[in-house]
Scaffold this active site. Structure first.
Site, PDB file in Angstrom:
ATOM      1  N   GLU A  92      -9.959  17.698 -10.676  1.00  0.00           N
ATOM      2  CA  GLU A  92     -11.094  17.189 -10.818  1.00  0.00           C
ATOM      3  C   GLU A  92     -11.788  16.727 -10.139  1.00  0.00           C
ATOM      4  OE1 GLU A  92      -8.224  14.918 -13.860  1.00  0.00           O
ATOM      5  OE2 GLU A  92      -9.900  13.054 -14.142  1.00  0.00           O
ATOM      6  N   CYS A 105     -15.091  11.395  -5.374  1.00  0.00           N
ATOM      7  CA  CYS A 105     -13.999  10.945  -5.107  1.00  0.00           C
ATOM      8  C   CYS A 105     -12.723  11.986  -5.963  1.00  0.00           C
ATOM      9  CB  CYS A 105     -13.930  10.330  -7.016  1.00  0.00           C
ATOM     10  SG  CYS A 105     -11.774   9.903  -6.618  1.00  0.00           S
ATOM     11  N   CYS A 112       1.119  15.448  -8.771  1.00  0.00           N
ATOM     12  CA  CYS A 112       1.494  14.271  -8.264  1.00  0.00           C
ATOM     13  C   CYS A 112       3.204  14.430  -7.841  1.00  0.00           C
ATOM     14  CB  CYS A 112       0.550  13.128  -8.182  1.00  0.00           C
ATOM     15  SG  CYS A 112       0.718  12.187  -7.297  1.00  0.00           S
ATOM     16  N   CYS A 116       4.623   7.849  -9.938  1.00  0.00           N
ATOM     17  CA  CYS A 116       3.992   5.621 -10.045  1.00  0.00           C
ATOM     18  C   CYS A 116       3.606   6.455 -11.449  1.00  0.00           C
ATOM     19  CB  CYS A 116       2.115   5.763  -9.979  1.00  0.00           C
ATOM     20  SG  CYS A 116       2.910   5.689  -7.898  1.00  0.00           S
ATOM     21  N   CYS A 119       0.313   6.227 -13.389  1.00  0.00           N
ATOM     22  CA  CYS A 119      -1.027   7.050 -13.029  1.00  0.00           C
ATOM     23  C   CYS A 119      -0.947   8.421 -14.182  1.00  0.00           C
ATOM     24  CB  CYS A 119      -0.276   7.189 -11.730  1.00  0.00           C
ATOM     25  SG  CYS A 119      -1.970   8.491 -11.017  1.00  0.00           S
ATOM     26  N   CYS A 332      -8.688   9.394 -12.407  1.00  0.00           N
ATOM     27  CA  CYS A 332      -8.379  10.692 -12.451  1.00  0.00           C
ATOM     28  C   CYS A 332      -7.204  10.859 -13.211  1.00  0.00           C
ATOM     29  CB  CYS A 332      -8.011  10.302 -10.576  1.00  0.00           C
ATOM     30  SG  CYS A 332      -9.389  11.295  -9.984  1.00  0.00           S
TER      31      CYS A 332
HETATM   32  N1  SAH Z   1      -2.143   8.352  -4.579  1.00  0.00           N
HETATM   33  C1  SAH Z   1      -2.873   7.946  -4.011  1.00  0.00           C
HETATM   34  C2  SAH Z   1      -4.461   8.604  -4.331  1.00  0.00           C
HETATM   35  C3  SAH Z   1      -4.804   8.809  -5.585  1.00  0.00           C
HETATM   36  S1  SAH Z   1      -4.627   7.523  -6.798  1.00  0.00           S
HETATM   37  C4  SAH Z   1      -2.529   6.061  -3.720  1.00  0.00           C
HETATM   38  O1  SAH Z   1      -1.997   6.005  -5.264  1.00  0.00           O
HETATM   39  O2  SAH Z   1      -3.642   5.387  -3.754  1.00  0.00           O
HETATM   40  C5  SAH Z   1      -6.373   5.784  -6.644  1.00  0.00           C
HETATM   41  C6  SAH Z   1      -6.253   4.963  -7.341  1.00  0.00           C
HETATM   42  O3  SAH Z   1      -6.056   4.762  -8.876  1.00  0.00           O
HETATM   43  C7  SAH Z   1      -4.869   4.181  -6.830  1.00  0.00           C
HETATM   44  O4  SAH Z   1      -4.687   3.358  -6.525  1.00  0.00           O
HETATM   45  C8  SAH Z   1      -4.532   4.404  -8.139  1.00  0.00           C
HETATM   46  O5  SAH Z   1      -2.472   3.587  -7.921  1.00  0.00           O
HETATM   47  C9  SAH Z   1      -5.358   4.153  -8.832  1.00  0.00           C
HETATM   48  N2  SAH Z   1      -4.448   4.403 -10.441  1.00  0.00           N
HETATM   49  C10 SAH Z   1      -3.635   5.445 -10.765  1.00  0.00           C
HETATM   50  N3  SAH Z   1      -3.700   5.497 -12.503  1.00  0.00           N
HETATM   51  C11 SAH Z   1      -3.978   3.736 -13.127  1.00  0.00           C
HETATM   52  C12 SAH Z   1      -4.826   3.743 -14.134  1.00  0.00           C
HETATM   53  N4  SAH Z   1      -4.705   4.315 -15.540  1.00  0.00           N
HETATM   54  N5  SAH Z   1      -5.975   2.334 -14.096  1.00  0.00           N
HETATM   55  C13 SAH Z   1      -5.885   2.574 -13.070  1.00  0.00           C
HETATM   56  N6  SAH Z   1      -5.945   2.985 -11.711  1.00  0.00           N
HETATM   57  C14 SAH Z   1      -4.942   3.528 -11.495  1.00  0.00           C
END
Ligand code: SAH
Length: 341
Positions: A92, A105, A112, A116, A119, A332
């Site tokens: 996406e 974006c 991935c 985390c 996420c 995302c």
């Molecule tokens: N893997 C990379 C880029 C993709 S995530 C990274 O971790 O930076 C992009 C951003 O969205 C990151 O800061 C991530 O921590 C955040 N993110 C992930 N899940 C989220 C959620 N449920 N709510 C808000 N931000 C989120």
């Protein structure tokens, strides 16, 4: 097997075309068609002789992403897209317009492996890396749909530094002045904190903006919610960002998803302030977008504003990034998961 063509630099194309007996001036023609005119079908390259087009079709492939679904927000101009790859995988991407600047974006991987807990993108692990060519076409497809964009943030599905070779190749091509010619400073790469790769990225000379997903001010907390922190601690991460800043002179920001009661306590303000003391670092506060697997509420405006004020009082430079496209699950990973369900 067909050779991929839309991830080749001019130099690489030159040596390929010489071997095939094409004239040298054809290199710039084809490169222009792909990266300036964004043509992804050899038959539409009408400035090439028919026999050359036929041979290109036979020997080469322009890797594409194919539009599957569009979701347009009713509250702002955000649009979210699902793209299908040639092997059926789905990624996406998001288009946003703010103050007449167009930002996209983009995803860097299918799934991935960073794990985390908050996420959505990582829930089913990594399926595969996106190729440089697929990432390039992801951008061009968004531009075919929305016109030329001003900024790219690599904050979609995936950990870009886990797909280092392809993501750096993508940046090299998309910034090439004979092609799309996007400026390095209009690209922001976000990482969960793969420390050694931050050094490597600094040394490439690609000089993109760097965003680091910090989210917690202590190693103990980071380790609990971000498995990558079990390998790389905050002190090491900060050293790597110092190196990055020194080498590239680019803006570095720390992303901090504010989760009420978890990382916005007074002790978190103290810890952040100690960590950032004397450093010229920008903290980007992000409201949590709740996902099913992570039992915490959406961060309210009041909670995030209060936290910002506390940081500002400590002399830290913090801003809030409000999520756009709230009605279309523009955070995302969520869309792809729901589509798969
Ligand atoms: N893997 C990379 C880029 C993709 S995530 C990274 O971790 O930076 C992009 C951003 O969205 C990151 O800061 C991530 O921590 C955040 N993110 C992930 N899940 C989220 C959620 N449920 N709510 C808000 N931000 C989120």
């Amino acid at each position: 097997m067909k050779q991929t063509i839309n991830d080749k630099t001019i130099k690489e194309l030159e040596s390929i075309f010489v071997d095939l007996g094409f004239q040298k001036f054809r290199v710039k023609q084809v490169f222009r068609q792909i990266h300036v005119n964004k043509i992804n079908d050899f038959n539409e390259m009408t400035d090439l002789p028919t026999d050359m087009r036929e041979q290109l079709c036979k020997d080469f492939e322009i890797q594409k992403v194919n539009l599957l679904e569009t979701y347009a927000s009713n509250i702002d101009s955000t649009k979210k897209y699902l793209f299908e790859l040639n092997d059926g995988n789905i990624i996406e991407a998001v288009f946003m317009k703010y103050d007449n600047r167009k930002t996209i974006c983009i995803s860097s991987q299918v799934g991935c492996r960073m794990g985390c807990t908050f996420c959505a993108s990582t829930k089913n692990g990594l399926v595969r890396h996106l190729s440089a060519a697929e990432i390039i076409d992801e951008v061009y497809e968004l531009e075919r749909l929305n016109g030329d964009i001003n900024n790219i943030v690599i904050m979609g599905i995936g950990e870009p530094l886990d797909n280092f070779k392809n993501i750096t190749k993508f940046i090299e091509i998309i910034t090439n002045d004979k092609g799309r010619n996007l400026s390095h400073r209009s690209i922001t790469l976000s990482t969960s904190g793969l420390t050694p790769k931050i050094y490597e990225l600094a040394d490439t000379g690609l000089d993109v903006n760097l965003a680091v997903s910090l989210h917690y001010a202590t190693d103990e907390q980071r380790r609990q919610y971000m498995p990558v922190a079990r390998k790389y601690n905050i002190v090491g991460l900060m050293k790597a960002t110092d190196y990055y800043l020194d080498k590239t002179k680019r803006r570095i920001s720390f992303e901090y998803v504010v989760i009420d009661g978890l990382n916005n306590r007074d002790i978190d303000v103290e810890n952040l302030s100690k960590l950032m003391h004397g450093k010229n670092i920008h903290i980007n506060l992000i409201p949590l977008n709740p996902i099913e697997e992570f039992k915490h509420d959406k961060t309210s405006k009041k909670v995030i504003n209060d936290f910002k004020d506390k940081l500002t009082k400590k002399g830290l430079n913090a801003t809030i990034r409000y999520s756009m496209g709230q009605d279309i699950e523009a955070s995302c990973g969520q869309l792809r998961n729901n589509y798969a369900r």
